[in-house]
Design a protein around this motif. Structure first.
Motif, PDB file in Angstrom:
ATOM      1  N   PHE A  19       0.716  -1.178  -0.111  1.00  0.00           N
ATOM      2  CA  PHE A  19      -0.095  -0.143   0.000  1.00  0.00           C
ATOM      3  C   PHE A  19       0.835   1.315  -0.059  1.00  0.00           C
ATOM      4  O   PHE A  19       0.690   2.092  -0.589  1.00  0.00           O
ATOM      5  CB  PHE A  19      -0.916   0.149   1.278  1.00  0.00           C
ATOM      6  N   SER A 157       1.523   2.499   7.520  1.00  0.00           N
ATOM      7  CA  SER A 157       0.891   2.408   6.315  1.00  0.00           C
ATOM      8  C   SER A 157      -0.663   2.829   6.568  1.00  0.00           C
ATOM      9  O   SER A 157      -1.277   3.446   5.853  1.00  0.00           O
ATOM     10  CB  SER A 157       0.930   1.121   5.399  1.00  0.00           C
ATOM     11  N   GLY A 161      -2.687   5.708   4.937  1.00  0.00           N
ATOM     12  CA  GLY A 161      -4.065   5.597   4.288  1.00  0.00           C
ATOM     13  C   GLY A 161      -4.984   6.504   4.978  1.00  0.00           C
ATOM     14  O   GLY A 161      -6.098   7.032   4.181  1.00  0.00           O
ATOM     15  N   ILE A 250      -6.212   0.200  -0.586  1.00  0.00           N
ATOM     16  CA  ILE A 250      -6.099  -0.456   0.622  1.00  0.00           C
ATOM     17  C   ILE A 250      -6.493  -1.892   0.556  1.00  0.00           C
ATOM     18  O   ILE A 250      -5.879  -2.920   1.168  1.00  0.00           O
ATOM     19  CB  ILE A 250      -6.709   0.205   1.628  1.00  0.00           C
ATOM     20  N   ALA A 253      -4.320  -4.140  -1.576  1.00  0.00           N
ATOM     21  CA  ALA A 253      -2.906  -4.546  -1.006  1.00  0.00           C
ATOM     22  C   ALA A 253      -3.147  -5.782   0.209  1.00  0.00           C
ATOM     23  O   ALA A 253      -2.300  -6.620  -0.022  1.00  0.00           O
ATOM     24  CB  ALA A 253      -2.332  -3.274  -0.345  1.00  0.00           C
TER      25      ALA A 253
END
Length: 299
Positions: A19, A157, A161, A250, A253
């Motif tokens: 991601f 991550s 995000g 998201i 991934a």
């Protein structure tokens, strides 16, 4: 159960890395409609600058070792902003009204140029920056042992995000960006500085790619060609999730990461196939990706 835990945790770690790599790619495409083939080079530049700076720090400085994490992020931010501005202002701003296929060709040429430029600047010998990776130690989860640095990437991550999603959906800037995405001409007529929005978006995308490279550098051998390898995986993720969708990146991934981890633990002979197998299955059902949006046609 141990194997299940290993698959889930390894899948989450790999998905977090995927991601981080794909976030900048999907942000740039979502706003600018540029399928940026050069994104892997930004990852490579971030990895090389981070590894170089941290290697220099541990070779001669006597400061606290934890400052190496600040150096990694600082190197990524500076290199991402500088390279992003140079490319956007020096090349891409003259290409915005061209066909999307031509933009793919231009960014692919840029990938080749940046890969050679990276070799000229940093050389062809691999860089090893293991100190930040080993500094955090290891943790035991049941019968399994994991590096805390890898677990920390999951949190990083998640922050990236959340920041991308909140910016696009809960801020005034995000609303303006969505207006630019829906209809660039109307946005210009309403007084939106589209050139500034494009420049800012591209710099954010390049910086996200550089951050992914810098944070990955302590866990890998930083060597020529890592950017080319990464861009293929990043495209697989954004295609599965839907081009231009943060939510899709998201989910894509996670889907790719956990599927690959399952293959590694249960059937390692098909590890290389499963990523593209997942992409093929998703595209067979939803050609626009899981969260892809149908674009309105202008008549």
């Amino acid at each position: 159960m141990t194997t299940l835990y290993a698959i889930l945790i390894d899948g989450m770690i790999y998905a977090s890395w995927l991601f981080m790599v794909a976030a900048g790619l999907t942000v740039i495409y979502g706003v600018m409609r540029i399928l940026n083939m050069a994104h892997g080079s930004f990852y490579s530049i971030g990895a090389y600058t981070g590894a170089s700076l941290v290697g220099w720090y541990f070779s001669g400085a006597e400061g606290a070792p934890y400052w190496s994490y600040a150096l990694l992020l600082g190197a990524a931010l500076v290199s991402g902003v500088v390279v992003g501005l140079l490319i956007e202002q020096g090349l891409l701003q003259f290409m915005y009204k061209r066909d999307e296929i031509l933009m793919v060709i231009v960014t692919y040429a840029l990938l080749l140029i940046l890969e050679d430029a990276t070799k000229l600047i940093f050389g062809v010998d691999p860089y090893f920056t293991f100190q930040p990776y080993s500094l955090l130690g290891r943790s035991e989860i049941g019968e399994l042992t994991f590096a805390n640095y890898d677990l920390a990437l999951i949190a990083v991550s998640a922050v990236i995000g959340a920041a991308c999603w909140l910016t696009l959906n809960r801020t005034h800037t995000g609303k303006v960006l969505r207006a630019v995405i829906q209809d660039r001409e109307i946005a210009i007529a309403m007084g939106v500085n589209v050139k500034l929005m494009f420049a800012a978006t591209f710099v954010v995308g390049t910086t996200l790619g550089a951050i992914a490279g810098a944070l990955t550098a302590p866990a890998i051998s930083v060597s020529p060609g890592i950017g080319v390898e990464v861009i293929v995986l990043a495209f697989a993720v954004v295609v599965v999730g839907g081009l231009g969708s943060i939510e899709g990146a998201i989910v894509g991934a996670l889907l790719v990461g956990i599927t690959r981890a399952a293959a590694v633990h249960l059937a390692p002979q098909i590890e290389l196939f499963v990523i593209y197998g997942v992409m093929a299955l998703v595209l067979a059902v939803r050609p626009q990706g899981l969260f892809g949006r149908d674009l309105a046609r202008k008549i």
